[in-house]
Design a protein around this motif. Structure first.
Motif, PDB file in Angstrom:
ATOM      1  N   LYS A  46       0.833  -1.205   0.000  1.00 13.45           N
ATOM      2  CA  LYS A  46       0.000   0.000   0.000  1.00 13.45           C
ATOM      3  C   LYS A  46       0.866   1.254   0.000  1.00 13.45           C
ATOM      4  O   LYS A  46       0.526   2.247  -0.653  1.00 13.45           O
ATOM      5  CB  LYS A  46      -0.946  -0.005   1.192  1.00 13.45           C
ATOM      6  N   GLN A  49       2.012   1.744  -3.452  1.00 14.16           N
ATOM      7  CA  GLN A  49       0.922   2.334  -4.224  1.00 14.16           C
ATOM      8  C   GLN A  49       0.893   3.849  -4.029  1.00 14.16           C
ATOM      9  O   GLN A  49       0.725   4.602  -4.991  1.00 14.16           O
ATOM     10  CB  GLN A  49      -0.403   1.712  -3.824  1.00 14.16           C
ATOM     11  N   ASP A  53       1.403   6.694  -6.902  1.00 16.99           N
ATOM     12  CA  ASP A  53       0.414   7.757  -7.121  1.00 16.99           C
ATOM     13  C   ASP A  53       1.062   9.137  -7.036  1.00 16.99           C
ATOM     14  O   ASP A  53       0.779  10.016  -7.861  1.00 16.99           O
ATOM     15  CB  ASP A  53      -0.730   7.655  -6.112  1.00 16.99           C
ATOM     16  N   LYS A  96       1.974   0.679 -11.793  1.00 17.31           N
ATOM     17  CA  LYS A  96       0.739   1.125 -11.122  1.00 17.31           C
ATOM     18  C   LYS A  96      -0.354   0.074 -11.301  1.00 17.31           C
ATOM     19  O   LYS A  96      -1.021  -0.321 -10.337  1.00 17.31           O
ATOM     20  CB  LYS A  96       0.305   2.471 -11.694  1.00 17.31           C
ATOM     21  N   VAL A  99       0.549  -3.137  -9.150  1.00 17.47           N
ATOM     22  CA  VAL A  99       0.313  -2.985  -7.714  1.00 17.47           C
ATOM     23  C   VAL A  99      -1.180  -2.878  -7.408  1.00 17.47           C
ATOM     24  O   VAL A  99      -1.694  -3.551  -6.506  1.00 17.47           O
ATOM     25  CB  VAL A  99       1.095  -1.776  -7.154  1.00 17.47           C
ATOM     26  N   GLU A 100      -1.901  -2.056  -8.166  1.00 17.32           N
ATOM     27  CA  GLU A 100      -3.339  -1.906  -7.927  1.00 17.32           C
ATOM     28  C   GLU A 100      -4.088  -3.207  -8.197  1.00 17.32           C
ATOM     29  O   GLU A 100      -5.000  -3.574  -7.449  1.00 17.32           O
ATOM     30  CB  GLU A 100      -3.906  -0.770  -8.777  1.00 17.32           C
TER      31      GLU A 100
END
Length: 118
Positions: A46, A49, A53, A96, A99-100
Motif C-alpha cells: 500500500k 501504491q 500515485d 501502477k 500494484v493496484e
C-alpha cells in the motif's frame, strides 16, 4: 504442486504468494517488476501504491515533451528506502496497474472466501 500461487500479472511483471509445504504464505507478496523483485507485506504494498500515485501526479504532464512517455527521466520511490527505480511514464503506468491489480485481487479474494461467504 506449484511453489507459488499467482495473484496478478501484466506485460511488465507478476505478483504471487510463495507456497511452503503445500501451504500458501499470505503474509508477504512477491512482486516482480521488470528484472526487480520485491518481497512486501500488504502495508508495504500500500505504501508502494502511494509512492506510485505521488510520482504519477508529479510527472504525468508529458503532453509538450518530444519523448512522449518513453524517457527514463524520473525516479520512483519504493517502500525500501535505499532503492528507487528509474522509470518512464509507460513503465510507471505498468507498475501502477501491477500494484493496484494485486491489491484488488487480494482484497477480492479475502472478501469472497472470508466475510462474503456468510
Amino acid at each position: 504442486m506449484q511453489p507459488i500461487k499467482q495473484i496478478y500479472y501484466n506485460d511488465s511483471g507478476t505478483s504471487f504468494f510463495w507456497r511452503k509445504e503445500n501451504e500458501v504464505l499470505t503474509d508477504k507478496v512477491q512482486l516482480i517488476f521488470r528484472e526487480t523483485g520485491f518481497y512486501l507485506s500488504r502495508q508495504e504494498l500500500k505504501l508502494f501504491q502511494s509512492c506510485i500515485d505521488e510520482s504519477y501526479n508529479q510527472n504525468s504532464n508529458c503532453s509538450d515533451c518530444a519523448l512522449k512517455n518513453t524517457c527514463h527521466k524520473f525516479l520512483l520511490k519504493t517502500p525500501c528506502t535505499q532503492i528507487d527505480l528509474a522509470v518512464s511514464m509507460q513503465e510507471l503506468k505498468a507498475v501502477k496497474d501491477l500494484v493496484e491489480g494485486t491489491l484488488f485481487k487480494i482484497n477480492l479474494d479475502e472478501y469472497l472466501y472470508g466475510e462474503g461467504m456468510n
